[in-house]
Design a protein around this motif. Structure first.
Motif, PDB file in Angstrom:
ATOM      1  N   ARG A 575       0.832  -1.191   0.000  1.00  0.00           N
ATOM      2  CA  ARG A 575       0.000   0.000   0.000  1.00  0.00           C
ATOM      3  C   ARG A 575       0.873   1.250   0.000  1.00  0.00           C
ATOM      4  NH1 ARG A 575      -5.060  -1.053   0.440  1.00  0.00           N
ATOM      5  NH2 ARG A 575      -5.621   1.060   1.057  1.00  0.00           N
ATOM      6  N   ILE A 576       0.243   2.380  -0.306  1.00  0.00           N
ATOM      7  CA  ILE A 576       0.935   3.665  -0.392  1.00  0.00           C
ATOM      8  C   ILE A 576       0.229   4.681   0.498  1.00  0.00           C
ATOM      9  CG2 ILE A 576      -0.439   4.448  -2.369  1.00  0.00           C
ATOM     10  CD1 ILE A 576       2.000   5.903  -3.426  1.00  0.00           C
ATOM     11  N   SER A 577       0.974   5.629   0.999  1.00  0.00           N
ATOM     12  CA  SER A 577       0.393   6.761   1.727  1.00  0.00           C
ATOM     13  C   SER A 577       0.989   8.042   1.145  1.00  0.00           C
ATOM     14  CB  SER A 577       0.696   6.663   3.229  1.00  0.00           C
ATOM     15  OG  SER A 577       0.118   7.759   3.916  1.00  0.00           O
ATOM     16  N   ARG A 578       0.202   8.678   0.278  1.00  0.00           N
ATOM     17  CA  ARG A 578       0.654   9.946  -0.286  1.00  0.00           C
ATOM     18  C   ARG A 578       0.522  11.035   0.756  1.00  0.00           C
ATOM     19  NH1 ARG A 578      -2.575   7.285  -3.796  1.00  0.00           N
ATOM     20  NH2 ARG A 578      -1.607   6.547  -5.732  1.00  0.00           N
ATOM     21  N   GLY A 598       3.265  23.514  10.538  1.00  0.00           N
ATOM     22  CA  GLY A 598       3.290  23.728   9.093  1.00  0.00           C
ATOM     23  C   GLY A 598       3.561  22.446   8.349  1.00  0.00           C
ATOM     24  N   GLY A 599       3.461  22.518   7.016  1.00  0.00           N
ATOM     25  CA  GLY A 599       3.695  21.363   6.166  1.00  0.00           C
ATOM     26  C   GLY A 599       5.039  21.432   5.475  1.00  0.00           C
ATOM     27  N   ASN A 600       5.272  20.430   4.640  1.00  0.00           N
ATOM     28  CA  ASN A 600       6.547  20.296   3.944  1.00  0.00           C
ATOM     29  C   ASN A 600       6.267  19.903   2.499  1.00  0.00           C
ATOM     30  OD1 ASN A 600       9.071  19.666   2.977  1.00  0.00           O
ATOM     31  ND2 ASN A 600       9.509  18.077   4.498  1.00  0.00           N
ATOM     32  N   PRO A 601       6.407  20.825   1.546  1.00  0.00           N
ATOM     33  CA  PRO A 601       6.074  20.510   0.145  1.00  0.00           C
ATOM     34  C   PRO A 601       7.020  19.510  -0.506  1.00  0.00           C
ATOM     35  CG  PRO A 601       7.059  22.693   0.313  1.00  0.00           C
ATOM     36  CD  PRO A 601       6.827  22.231   1.717  1.00  0.00           C
ATOM     37  N   ASN A 602       8.102  19.153   0.164  1.00  0.00           N
ATOM     38  CA  ASN A 602       9.065  18.213  -0.418  1.00  0.00           C
ATOM     39  C   ASN A 602       8.873  16.773   0.056  1.00  0.00           C
ATOM     40  OD1 ASN A 602      10.558  20.262  -1.862  1.00  0.00           O
ATOM     41  ND2 ASN A 602      11.353  20.927   0.124  1.00  0.00           N
ATOM     42  N   LEU A 603       7.751  16.484   0.690  1.00  0.00           N
ATOM     43  CA  LEU A 603       7.522  15.132   1.191  1.00  0.00           C
ATOM     44  C   LEU A 603       7.342  14.132   0.054  1.00  0.00           C
ATOM     45  CD1 LEU A 603       5.040  15.570   4.186  1.00  0.00           C
ATOM     46  CD2 LEU A 603       7.451  14.971   4.299  1.00  0.00           C
ATOM     47  N   ASP A 604       7.831  12.929   0.285  1.00  0.00           N
ATOM     48  CA  ASP A 604       7.610  11.797  -0.616  1.00  0.00           C
ATOM     49  C   ASP A 604       6.579  10.860   0.014  1.00  0.00           C
ATOM     50  OD1 ASP A 604       9.506  12.527  -2.586  1.00  0.00           O
ATOM     51  OD2 ASP A 604      11.121  11.826  -1.263  1.00  0.00           O
ATOM     52  N   PRO A 605       5.954  10.001  -0.791  1.00  0.00           N
ATOM     53  CA  PRO A 605       4.977   9.056  -0.227  1.00  0.00           C
ATOM     54  C   PRO A 605       5.640   7.943   0.562  1.00  0.00           C
ATOM     55  CG  PRO A 605       5.219   8.681  -2.574  1.00  0.00           C
ATOM     56  CD  PRO A 605       6.003   9.926  -2.265  1.00  0.00           C
ATOM     57  N   GLU A 606       4.874   7.350   1.463  1.00  0.00           N
ATOM     58  CA  GLU A 606       5.300   6.152   2.172  1.00  0.00           C
ATOM     59  C   GLU A 606       4.820   4.908   1.409  1.00  0.00           C
ATOM     60  OE1 GLU A 606       4.819   7.774   6.792  1.00  0.00           O
ATOM     61  OE2 GLU A 606       3.682   6.071   6.065  1.00  0.00           O
ATOM     62  N   PHE A 607       5.583   3.822   1.542  1.00  0.00           N
ATOM     63  CA  PHE A 607       5.172   2.534   0.987  1.00  0.00           C
ATOM     64  C   PHE A 607       5.265   1.484   2.083  1.00  0.00           C
ATOM     65  CE2 PHE A 607       6.495   4.917  -2.731  1.00  0.00           C
ATOM     66  CZ  PHE A 607       5.497   4.614  -3.658  1.00  0.00           C
ATOM     67  N   ILE A 637       6.769   9.036   7.319  1.00  0.00           N
ATOM     68  CA  ILE A 637       6.482  10.447   7.567  1.00  0.00           C
ATOM     69  C   ILE A 637       6.165  10.630   9.042  1.00  0.00           C
ATOM     70  CG2 ILE A 637       4.931  12.369   7.062  1.00  0.00           C
ATOM     71  CD1 ILE A 637       4.501  11.184   4.307  1.00  0.00           C
ATOM     72  N   GLU A 638       6.936  11.487   9.692  1.00  0.00           N
ATOM     73  CA  GLU A 638       6.716  11.748  11.110  1.00  0.00           C
ATOM     74  C   GLU A 638       6.832  13.245  11.364  1.00  0.00           C
ATOM     75  OE1 GLU A 638       8.373  10.165  15.411  1.00  0.00           O
ATOM     76  OE2 GLU A 638       8.218   8.867  13.661  1.00  0.00           O
ATOM     77  N   ARG A 639       5.964  13.749  12.246  1.00  0.00           N
ATOM     78  CA  ARG A 639       5.981  15.166  12.584  1.00  0.00           C
ATOM     79  C   ARG A 639       7.124  15.444  13.560  1.00  0.00           C
ATOM     80  NH1 ARG A 639      -0.234  15.681  14.157  1.00  0.00           N
ATOM     81  NH2 ARG A 639       0.204  13.527  14.731  1.00  0.00           N
ATOM     82  N   VAL A 640       8.054  16.261  13.109  1.00  0.00           N
ATOM     83  CA  VAL A 640       9.271  16.546  13.863  1.00  0.00           C
ATOM     84  C   VAL A 640       9.234  17.986  14.374  1.00  0.00           C
ATOM     85  CG1 VAL A 640      11.786  16.684  13.735  1.00  0.00           C
ATOM     86  CG2 VAL A 640      10.563  14.884  12.484  1.00  0.00           C
ATOM     87  N   ILE A 641       9.630  18.180  15.647  1.00  0.00           N
ATOM     88  CA  ILE A 641       9.675  19.508  16.257  1.00  0.00           C
ATOM     89  C   ILE A 641      11.108  20.005  16.268  1.00  0.00           C
ATOM     90  CG2 ILE A 641       9.092  20.871  18.279  1.00  0.00           C
ATOM     91  CD1 ILE A 641       7.162  18.734  19.123  1.00  0.00           C
ATOM     92  N   SER A 642      11.298  21.249  15.850  1.00  0.00           N
ATOM     93  CA  SER A 642      12.642  21.839  15.855  1.00  0.00           C
ATOM     94  C   SER A 642      12.560  23.282  16.342  1.00  0.00           C
ATOM     95  CB  SER A 642      13.269  21.779  14.460  1.00  0.00           C
ATOM     96  OG  SER A 642      12.460  22.455  13.522  1.00  0.00           O
ATOM     97  N   LEU A 643      13.701  23.784  16.827  1.00  0.00           N
ATOM     98  CA  LEU A 643      13.800  25.168  17.293  1.00  0.00           C
ATOM     99  C   LEU A 643      14.189  26.048  16.116  1.00  0.00           C
ATOM    100  CD1 LEU A 643      13.677  26.889  19.942  1.00  0.00           C
ATOM    101  CD2 LEU A 643      16.153  26.579  20.081  1.00  0.00           C
ATOM    102  N   ILE A 644      13.352  27.069  15.792  1.00  0.00           N
ATOM    103  CA  ILE A 644      13.634  27.928  14.637  1.00  0.00           C
ATOM    104  C   ILE A 644      13.940  29.365  15.045  1.00  0.00           C
ATOM    105  CG2 ILE A 644      12.198  26.511  13.124  1.00  0.00           C
ATOM    106  CD1 ILE A 644      10.041  28.669  13.336  1.00  0.00           C
ATOM    107  N   GLY A 645      13.877  29.686  16.326  1.00  0.00           N
ATOM    108  CA  GLY A 645      14.165  31.037  16.805  1.00  0.00           C
ATOM    109  C   GLY A 645      14.177  31.044  18.315  1.00  0.00           C
TER     110      GLY A 645
END
Length: 826
Positions: A575-578, A598-607, A637-645
């Protein structure tokens, strides 16, 4: 204008079809066509009182060996009509607590196509229990080797709730604080309505679940290892919401009203009217709700020069609004073998979200030095319009049929919010700083066209071939604007946050399935091919990401029937997860300017390659379903938290590497005695994620489990009491862990008005413990959070049935007359 025009067409068609006689009836203008089939009809009555018996079971048996060929049930007048191929048969009539009757042999042939058995009298059995439990209404949970079916009406905790509440009450399914639905711990699950994507659940898979009334839903199907017949989307599986709809002759349906605290007002109407060749159906739902929630988020930022080392954040919000959901249409029975169905779906929502957030900032010595209050005032307007046309043709050969469908969706949503920030010192005295004022507008439109065709061709008694094709065209346009009021009282565009985002997704699919049965073995092999064209565009930066890929998705199902009520099944699917639209859109929320999403326009699908072994066992009073499953997923695909400021974090999805998950699931129902029933489930799993992002290793291994137990007791006639306990064990993540949670729900129902009505009282989260708690640890900060989506709630509801009777089923099994399952064969 569109909806008014389509409703007018439906009404005109209804009037026209109402005046036409049904094909095949006496006096029809259209001559009968010999298709090798006839009709066995009659009426079942009580032999002592002459009262018609509805829901009596009619079995058509082969004369030579008394094996069941087909069957049906009687309607509210005790009448039945069963279609059967030419041949010689026995007819057996059964009804709970009555003696069965087997009639003399009958012959259905060309010169005797309509066999009228007349009035059939059956009498109560010699030994009648003091209290009889009538079997007809399906049990709350039904088992199949390829799917599980949960009948919503039997679960008292769903009364007065929403589709979101239903899913959160189903074994192996959970809904998190953001409304994301997960199955067996994975959010990559496909949600459908009546087997297709639907505007009833909004622009995203979970956006509209909270506004779709539970009383519009008949049952939920959970398919963990789907065949090639289904879209390959959804690596964890498919959840299908089946709306209420009937095709019985005459007028029948139900009306539901509910009220609760916090404010939760609702109403639902489910009706169908059938006369001969036409069946008109209508579902309408209204929800007026207000839900308080909130929690806290404590953060510690590492480093010597950090301006805000410690922050304590508390948030209280109130979300609510009014929504209307409408689905109406008709089934036109052109001939005995041709059915044309037209439907329209329309949902409109007028919602709001008010929030108050307080930030308490501390220095390195844990001394409070500043307080910031942020106020949010948001309105949301959403409109979803959907048209659907389906055609089904049944051939003379049993099981052979052709179906075709077309669906078009036109959805829009606008969110407008005002934000205000005020600043205070440690003693809550206002600082000499101007109030910060910001505002945002998020406008979104979506159009989707779907074409699908399926053909099933049986070969002999046990084998079949299935072919199909599907085309899905989807376009989304999202315009997000954030502005801030400057010192000159002029609104300035925050260009680093605002953006115009476009998304296009075209999917072309074909599939083939072959199945056969040899002695006790049944197998089904399938292959689905999907070609995807996905393009995203960020207009502000002129970034275009155009992706095209073709994939093959094999499936396999193997079943061994050990004996009656005892079977094993092995299954496999790829199966695929776009990436979801929200996962690709870089900006869509500004509610919390310190903790951004926010989102990430560079994501690839999962298989995912999914393997499963299932065991199903029936005893007289107990049913046990068990599954051992393994999933290997790449491109996780996992939601990752990072420090941006300084003191500002951003959570966004990223492709990690791989995840291996293995689990064991048990689901059971047990009738302890005639007044006490237990339903239970437990899902125990271990998963290991391995990957890295920007040189940082992000890996996790977790062993966790989830348990749910429901006890339903009938203390006196026509009254039930239900208690449910739910527990989620702790679970490790790549950046921390989710802590455990538990909750208890109560429900009580009583039939009134001669069993035509039911009053239900319920309490969700009795001890107010349903909270999501988590910890996050990175090289830059530590965060501890607790969040509650909604407070403890009390609900009262009333259901009134029109020309329908409530029935009880104490069996753990279920399914259709032919044994349940999608085709009744595997």
């Amino acid at each position: 204008m569109k909806i008014h025009f389509l409703i007018s067409i439906i009404l005109l068609t209804t009037v026209s079809a109402w005046s036409q006689p049904y094909a095949g009836q006496d006096g029809d203008a259209t001559p009968e066509v010999d298709n090798g089939k006839g009709i066995v009809m009659g009426q079942v009555i009580d032999g002592e009182t002459n009262v018609p018996l509805d829901f009596a079971t009619i079995s058509i048996l082969r004369l030579e060996d008394s094996s069941i060929v087909t069957g049906g049930i009687s309607d509210e007048q005790g009448k039945f009509a069963v279609e059967v191929a030419y041949g010689q048969y026995l007819v057996k009539v059964e009804f709970i607590s009555y003696g069965s009757v087997t009639l003399p042999a009958i012959t259905v042939e060309k010169g005797n196509r309509k066999v009228d058995l007349g009035t059939i009298e059956i009498s109560p059995a010699a030994e009648v229990l003091d209290e009889v439990t009538v079997v007809a209404e399906k049990s709350e949970m039904q088992f199949g080797l390829d799917k599980r079916i949960f009948n919503v009406g039997k679960d008292l905790s769903n009364k007065g709730g929403s589709a979101e509440d239903i899913l959160d009450n189903i074994p192996s399914v959970s809904v998190d604080v953001d409304g994301n639905v997960s199955l067996r711990g994975s959010e990559n699950v496909r949600i459908l309505v009546d087997g297709k994507p639907s505007g009833l659940i909004g622009l995203g898979d979970s956006d509209g679940l909270k506004s779709l009334p539970a009383n519009m839903i008949e049952q939920v199907e959970v398919i963990t290892n789907a065949s090639a017949r289904y879209d390959a989307e959804g690596t964890a599986g498919i959840i299908n919401l089946v709306l209420k709809k009937d095709r019985k002759q005459g007028l029948n349906g139900s009306v539901d009203v509910s009220a609760g605290s916090p404010r939760n007002l609702g109403a639902a109407l489910n009706m169908n009217v059938r006369r001969d060749a036409i069946n008109f159906f209508l579902n309408y739902g209204l929800r007026d709700r207000e839900g308080p929630g909130g929690g806290f988020n404590n953060q510690e930022f590492f480093g010597e020069d950090v301006p805000i080392p410690f922050t304590e954040q508390t948030r209280n919000h109130t979300r609510g609004g009014i929504s209307h959901s409408f689905r109406g249409g008709l089934d036109l029975f052109i001939t005995e073998n041709d059915i044309l169905t037209g439907a329209i779906v329309y949902r409109i929502g007028d919602d709001y979200s008010d929030a108050f957030t307080r930030f308490r900032d501390f220095d390195r010595n844990r001394q409070l030095f500043e307080i910031t209050d942020r106020i949010q005032d948001e309105t949301e307007e959403e409109s979803n319009l959907e048209y659907e046309l389906n055609f089904e043709h049944k051939f003379a050969e049993k099981g052979r049929r052709l179906t075709a469908s077309f669906q078009y969706q036109d959805n829009s949503e606008t969110e407008a919010a005002d934000y205000f920030e005020n600043y205070f010192d440690a003693n809550e005295i206002a600082l000499d700083l101007p109030q910060l004022q910001q505002r945002s507008v998020n406008s979104e439109g979506e159009s989707t066209s779907l074409f699908q065709m399926d053909y099933i061709h049986p070969y002999g008694k046990e084998s079949k071939l299935e072919l199909g094709a599907k085309l899905s065209l989807r376009n989304i346009d999202n315009n997000y604007l954030v502005e801030e009021l400057n010192e000159s009282e002029v609104w300035e565009n925050l260009v680093n946050i605002s953006n115009h985002f476009k998304y296009g997704e075209d999917i072309y699919a074909i599939y083939g399935i072959y199945g056969n049965k040899i002695d006790k073995w049944s197998y089904q092999l399938g292959l689905r091919a999907e070609h995807s064209n996905v393009i995203t565009e960020l207009e502000e930066t002129n970034e275009v990401n155009d992706r095209s890929y073709t994939n093959l998705f094999p499936t396999a199902h193997l079943t061994y029937e050990i004996n009656e009520g005892n079977a094993l099944q092995w299954s496999y699917s790829r199966r695929i997860s776009r990436p979801r639209f929200w996962y690709l859109n870089p900006f869509f929320t500004f509610a919390d300017d310190r903790n951004q999403f926010g989102g990430n326009p560079n994501l690839d699908p999962e298989f995912t390659n999914s393997y499963e072994m299932g065991y199903l066992k029936y005893w007289d009073n107990v049913t046990l379903g068990s599954s051992l499953y393994y999933r290997k997923t790449t491109g996780v695909i996992e939601r990752v938290i990072s420090l941006i400021g300084d003191g500002i974090t951003r959570r966004q999805p990223e492709n990690l590497s791989t995840m291996n998950a293995v689990g064991l699931e048990f689901t059971t129902t047990a009738d302890v005695n005639k007044w006490w029933r237990l339903d239970g489930s437990v899902n125990i799993f271990n998963s290991k994620t391995e990957g890295e992002l920007n040189g940082e290793v992000l890996s996790a291994e977790t062993f966790s489990w989830r348990n749910r137990m429901t006890s339903k007791m009938q203390f006196w006639k026509d009254a039930e009491f239900q208690i449910r306990f739910d527990y989620r064990a702790p679970q490790n993540t790549t950046q921390g862990k989710r802590k455990s949670s538990y909750s208890v729900d109560l429900g009580f129902s009583k039939d009134v008005l001669g069993r035509k009505g039911t009053i239900t009282l319920g309490v969700r989260d009795l001890f107010d413990t349903r909270r999501w708690r988590s910890e996050t640890l990175t090289d830059d900060f530590f965060m501890e959070s607790e969040y509650r989506r909604r407070a403890r709630s009390f609900t009262a509801s009333f259901n009134y049935r029109i020309n329908q009777q409530k029935r009880r089923d104490r069996r753990g099994g279920g399914g259709d007359f032919n044994g349940g399952g999608e085709e009744g064969m595997f």
